[in-house]
Design a protein around this motif. Sequence first.
Motif, short mmCIF file in Angstrom:
data_model
loop_
_atom_site.label_atom_id
_atom_site.label_comp_id
_atom_site.label_asym_id
_atom_site.label_seq_id
_atom_site.Cartn_x
_atom_site.Cartn_y
_atom_site.Cartn_z
N ARG A 174 -5.81 -13.52 31.18
CA ARG A 174 -6.22 -13.16 30.18
C ARG A 174 -7.67 -13.05 30.19
NH1 ARG A 174 -3.37 -15.89 25.82
NH2 ARG A 174 -5.40 -15.52 24.81
N ILE A 175 -7.89 -11.84 29.72
CA ILE A 175 -9.73 -11.04 29.63
C ILE A 175 -9.84 -11.03 28.72
CG2 ILE A 175 -10.53 -8.60 30.78
CD1 ILE A 175 -7.61 -8.48 32.80
N ASN A 176 -10.89 -11.49 28.52
CA ASN A 176 -11.40 -11.60 27.37
C ASN A 176 -10.97 -12.52 26.18
OD1 ASN A 176 -14.17 -10.34 27.69
ND2 ASN A 176 -13.37 -8.59 27.74
N GLY A 177 -9.98 -13.13 26.72
CA GLY A 177 -9.54 -13.95 26.03
C GLY A 177 -8.34 -13.29 25.23
N VAL A 178 -7.75 -11.48 25.68
CA VAL A 178 -6.54 -11.19 25.58
C VAL A 178 -5.36 -10.86 26.50
CG1 VAL A 178 -4.85 -8.94 24.60
CG2 VAL A 178 -8.04 -10.18 24.36
N GLU A 179 -3.88 -11.81 26.24
CA GLU A 179 -3.23 -12.03 27.24
C GLU A 179 -2.56 -10.67 27.63
OE1 GLU A 179 -0.40 -15.16 26.71
OE2 GLU A 179 0.93 -14.13 28.47
N VAL A 180 -2.80 -10.30 29.25
CA VAL A 180 -1.85 -9.25 29.76
C VAL A 180 -0.29 -8.88 29.39
CG1 VAL A 180 -2.15 -6.85 31.70
CG2 VAL A 180 -3.91 -8.63 31.34
N MET A 181 0.01 -8.35 28.64
CA MET A 181 1.78 -7.82 28.44
C MET A 181 2.37 -7.07 29.75
SD MET A 181 2.48 -8.68 24.79
CE MET A 181 1.08 -7.79 24.06
N ASP A 182 3.92 -7.48 29.97
CA ASP A 182 4.08 -6.55 30.89
C ASP A 182 4.56 -5.01 29.80
OD1 ASP A 182 6.39 -4.99 31.29
OD2 ASP A 182 7.61 -6.76 32.66
N VAL A 183 4.15 -4.07 30.07
CA VAL A 183 4.31 -2.72 29.57
C VAL A 183 5.78 -2.33 29.40
CG1 VAL A 183 4.54 -0.93 31.54
CG2 VAL A 183 3.32 -0.24 29.42
N GLU A 184 6.77 -3.09 29.20
CA GLU A 184 8.08 -3.25 29.62
C GLU A 184 7.78 -3.47 27.49
OE1 GLU A 184 11.72 -6.64 29.60
OE2 GLU A 184 10.75 -5.41 31.36
N TYR A 185 6.86 -4.53 27.21
CA TYR A 185 7.63 -4.35 25.38
C TYR A 185 6.69 -4.07 24.61
CZ TYR A 185 9.15 -8.72 27.17
OH TYR A 185 10.15 -9.59 28.08
N LEU A 186 5.85 -3.11 25.39
CA LEU A 186 4.70 -2.29 24.48
C LEU A 186 5.70 -1.40 23.07
CD1 LEU A 186 2.26 -0.31 24.54
CD2 LEU A 186 3.31 1.50 25.69
N GLU A 187 6.45 -0.82 23.21
CA GLU A 187 7.73 -0.49 21.90
C GLU A 187 7.66 -1.57 20.62
OE1 GLU A 187 8.31 0.69 25.57
OE2 GLU A 187 8.50 2.81 24.77
N GLU A 188 7.94 -2.56 21.69
CA GLU A 188 8.10 -3.64 20.31
C GLU A 188 6.83 -4.21 19.59
OE1 GLU A 188 10.18 -7.18 22.15
OE2 GLU A 188 9.63 -8.06 20.89
N TYR A 189 5.41 -3.76 21.09
CA TYR A 189 4.47 -4.38 20.07
C TYR A 189 4.29 -3.24 18.72
CZ TYR A 189 -0.40 -5.88 19.71
OH TYR A 189 -2.03 -5.86 19.75
N LEU A 190 4.15 -1.80 19.65
CA LEU A 190 4.01 -1.00 18.51
C LEU A 190 4.53 -1.24 17.71
CD1 LEU A 190 3.33 1.88 20.96
CD2 LEU A 190 1.00 0.70 19.68
N SER A 191 5.95 -1.31 17.45
CA SER A 191 6.97 -1.66 16.30
C SER A 191 6.20 -2.07 15.18
CB SER A 191 8.14 -1.48 16.29
OG SER A 191 8.83 -3.03 16.92
N GLN A 192 4.76 -3.81 15.73
CA GLN A 192 4.76 -4.78 14.90
C GLN A 192 3.63 -4.48 14.44
OE1 GLN A 192 6.61 -7.62 17.66
NE2 GLN A 192 8.53 -7.24 17.00
N ASN A 193 2.73 -3.50 15.18
CA ASN A 193 1.68 -3.48 15.01
C ASN A 193 1.18 -1.83 15.09
OD1 ASN A 193 0.36 -6.21 16.26
ND2 ASN A 193 1.83 -5.81 16.94
N ASP A 194 0.16 -2.31 13.81
CA ASP A 194 -0.75 -0.43 13.26
C ASP A 194 -2.13 -0.24 14.45
OD1 ASP A 194 1.24 0.36 11.36
OD2 ASP A 194 0.14 -0.62 9.43
N ILE A 195 -1.58 0.52 15.38
CA ILE A 195 -2.59 0.59 16.10
C ILE A 195 -3.78 1.91 16.05
CG2 ILE A 195 -3.48 0.37 18.68
CD1 ILE A 195 -2.24 -2.28 17.59
N ASP A 196 -5.09 1.56 16.18
CA ASP A 196 -5.59 2.65 16.10
C ASP A 196 -6.17 3.42 17.14
OD1 ASP A 196 -6.32 3.04 13.33
OD2 ASP A 196 -7.57 1.00 13.74
N ILE A 197 -6.33 2.76 18.19
CA ILE A 197 -6.72 3.76 19.56
C ILE A 197 -6.04 3.03 20.98
CG2 ILE A 197 -8.66 3.94 21.03
CD1 ILE A 197 -10.42 4.38 18.96
N GLY A 198 -5.10 3.81 21.31
CA GLY A 198 -4.52 3.31 23.32
C GLY A 198 -5.27 3.88 23.47
N ILE A 199 -6.35 2.96 24.76
CA ILE A 199 -6.31 3.75 25.76
C ILE A 199 -5.86 3.68 26.99
CG2 ILE A 199 -8.54 2.82 27.87
CD1 ILE A 199 -10.00 1.15 25.03
#
Lengths: 216, 216
Positions: A128-153
Amino acid sequence: MNKKQSIKISNAVIRRLPKYRRYLEDLLNKKIYRISSKDLSELIGFTASQIRQDLNNFGGFGQQGYGYNVKELYNEIGKILGLDSAYIVILVGVGNLGQALANYAHFYKTGFIVNAMFDINPKLIGLRINGVEVMDVEYLEEYLSQNDIDIGIICTNKESAQDIATRMCKGGVKGIWNFAPIDISVFGNTILESVHLSDSIHTLTYYINHPEDYNA
Amino acid sequence: MNKKQSIKISNAVIRRLPKYRRYLEDLLNKKIYRISSKDLSELIGFTASQIRQDLNNFGGFGQQGYGYNVKELYNEIGKILGLDSAYIVILVGVGNLGQALANYAHFYKTGFIVNAMFDINPKLIGLRINGVEVMDVEYLEEYLSQNDIDIGIICTNKESAQDIATRMCKGGVKGIWNFAPIDISVFGNTILESVHLSDSIHTLTYYINHPEDYNA
């Protein structure tokens, strides 16, 4: 003060707006609330005519004989830059630079909220970094399908950057802020803004070795 | 292949050189050792004539009917950028971003050696980061009087940045790489290169809100 919709505003104009805003913020910090066109021009280092032309793209703000109302202009430029909204941010590539940017974006006052971080490194996944958990990038698609993201760094290495960018574009990320040292391509409605740190330091080393070409 | 000393090379040309070098490095990684002017142009996205003009500033490298020798051109551009030398670097402002840049500069293959770090925060002073001890910024002048420094990285807040830059200029630092969100001034023989991260992300938010102005 509506923007003239018919005219496409040039990249050069747009890149000057954040700079205007920085100077106006400094003036506000110094409790200066009104500035003549001439003084603003000397401060920023552009001609008064250039500043007027730039601002006229957005309706114009100065008043003849009065100059600029600093707070009003600061607020208006902030609105033009979209800084009256918050932005949901994700970060892919949680190395030193990625973590620093997550903090930078997080702390930066203008509403950038880092909601998720992804990496490929098992040593980082689950941290957890600043309270946000680091996830496996394998889940990126799933995450993006469920969340509206403005900016990807993107702070991955250059080998992975285009793949991540492609997945962000497919996932509907509105804008990509790329720090990988490679020119990536975007498609769909995604906007790309890159910061090439290596190009920047290599420009510096050029001028150190060729000071005769440098314009201070 | 001497540079024509009489003509000052424009900043736009110089800023394209690191980009050429990145693409040539990618070609070498793909074991491509020779490329036609046309293929290089399509890869980089500049016209063949633009590339030829840029390189002609430094003597010209392509051969009619052969194209470019990738390794030779990569090496020559590296030399032009000064990347055949090592650079002694100091860093002032050892926050998240400063630490990330110290690592970045440290690991970046082209010979940037971070020899000293400075901060004002007692919690950081005395810490060792990558084997380099963080010193009190109070000792900056003394350090600069005893060491020849090529590059000073400024990662302080914007309030301290000009003061640090002034002290670096007086201390003979050859180039400043500024990350503080403010336009600083340099004097003497010091070169300035700034990376304005906030300007960059504010440009991105502008385009997210005004996609009609965006050129992909």
